[in-house]
Design an enzyme around this catalytic site. Structure first.
Site, PDB file in Angstrom:
ATOM      1  N   VAL A 103       4.430  -6.173  -4.602  1.00  0.00           N
ATOM      2  CA  VAL A 103       5.544  -5.961  -3.661  1.00  0.00           C
ATOM      3  C   VAL A 103       5.660  -7.225  -2.815  1.00  0.00           C
ATOM      4  CG1 VAL A 103       6.437  -4.507  -1.795  1.00  0.00           C
ATOM      5  CG2 VAL A 103       5.129  -3.476  -3.668  1.00  0.00           C
TER       6      VAL A 103
ATOM      7  N   HIS B 165       0.845  -1.210   0.000  1.00  0.00           N
ATOM      8  CA  HIS B 165       0.000   0.000   0.000  1.00  0.00           C
ATOM      9  C   HIS B 165       0.876   1.254   0.000  1.00  0.00           C
ATOM     10  CE1 HIS B 165      -2.947  -2.805   2.132  1.00  0.00           C
ATOM     11  NE2 HIS B 165      -3.629  -2.388   1.080  1.00  0.00           N
TER      12      HIS B 165
END
Ligand code: PAF
Length: 307
Positions: free
Chosen positions: A176, A37
């Protein structure tokens, strides 16, 4: 950082910013922030004038009430993270405000919603498309940022935006990963230490798929079998699906002659994790130069996901 909870206040703020030609970058989230995020927030901040993050655990996209109840929530930590990244506006609406009792409008993207997670989580992508459409209308972003870990979600949103002529540019950002390769997900915090260790079988299985493909294997069934066999070495992993599909249509393939997606959903205890990798065949030798087509060769691409 300004916190807005009322949808109409959010929309009014966005309209005021738009009137001043201030560009909004939106990061839609369901909270429980992790570095994935944060990377979206940083990118939205760097590419726009104002970064808006929405934090809304959307009940409409949970087909299982127990899954909704278990979904990780950590508002205090999220506020701290958003502040430290420099988010300008955190939009945190209530369920009642987003779905008033008389709401009757939903967004349904058909074909790309059906395979993979769609078939196993009925209504999930209808819930995602509906809430993202609402968030677009409330925050009026110039750009909206999504993580490619949820690849099918990205395809559904790209299709919706194209079909409905939604104006924001969609920016799909690479998954990620933790240092051991596990894709970052809000759900990871719910794994026990043993399940967390076991979950590294997912990136290893996907690396195996990439290695097979790099070694010349183009038969999707062979790659799928290799991935399944690798997952079977981990007793804590309960496979929901492993599929190799066309990366654009998400439909099955007979040969990997165009970009393909190896996608999987695997349970560890009561935590369901998804991950995927793209297999992209090398481009054939370049064709001889095309004739000059003038202006029409200049049409800009709206998204960076095949659509
Ligand atoms: O990926 C998510 O966190 C959610 O599906 C999204 C896009 C915020 C919609 O609720």
């Amino acid at each position: 950082m300004k916190i807005i909870r009322e949808p109409h206040e959010m929309q009014q703020t966005a309209l005021t910013l738009r009137d001043k030609a201030i560009r909004i970058g939106l990061v839609p989230t369901m909270g429980a922030f992790h570095d994935g995020h944060v990377s979206l927030m940083r990118r939205a901040k760097s590419e726009n004038d104002v970064c808006v993050v929405s934090l809304f655990v959307n009940p409409l996209q949970f087909n299982d009430p127990a899954d909704l109840a278990r979904y990780p929530r950590n508002e205090a930590a999220d506020l701290e993270i958003a502040r430290s990244v420099g988010v300008d506006i955190l939009f945190m609406p209530s369920v009642a405000a987003m779905y008033p009792p008389d709401a009757q409008t939903f967004v349904e993207v058909t074909r790309v919603s059906q395979p993979l997670c769609g078939g196993r989580r009925p209504g999930h992508f209808r819930g995602v498309a509906t809430v993202v459409a609402k968030l677009f209308m409330l925050t009026l972003p110039r750009r909206a940022y999504f993580g490619l870990k949820d690849y099918q979600q990205c395809r559904v949103i790209a299709q919706m935006a194209r079909d409905l002529y939604f104006p924001p540019d969609l920016v799909f950002c690479p998954t990620v990963r933790e240092p051991d390769g596990l894709a970052m997900s809000s759900r990871n915090v719910r794994l026990t230490p043993e399940e967390r260790r076991a979950a590294t079988v997912l990136p290893r299985a996907l690396e195996l798929a990439q290695a097979c493909f790099a070694a010349g294997e183009t038969n999707p069934t062979v790659i799928q079998t290799q991935v399944r066999e690798h997952l079977a070495t981990e007793p804590r992993a309960r496979v929901e699906y492993v599929e190799v599909v066309n990366a654009q249509t998400l439909e099955p393939l007979t040969e990997i002659a165009e970009p393909a997606l190896v996608a999987l959903a695997v349970w560890f205890g009561d935590v369901r994790l998804i991950d995927s990798v793209m297999l992209t065949p090398p481009k054939p030798n370049p064709a001889p130069p095309a004739p000059d087509l003038g202006d029409i060769s200049d049409i800009p691409h709206r998204t960076n996901v095949p659509s």
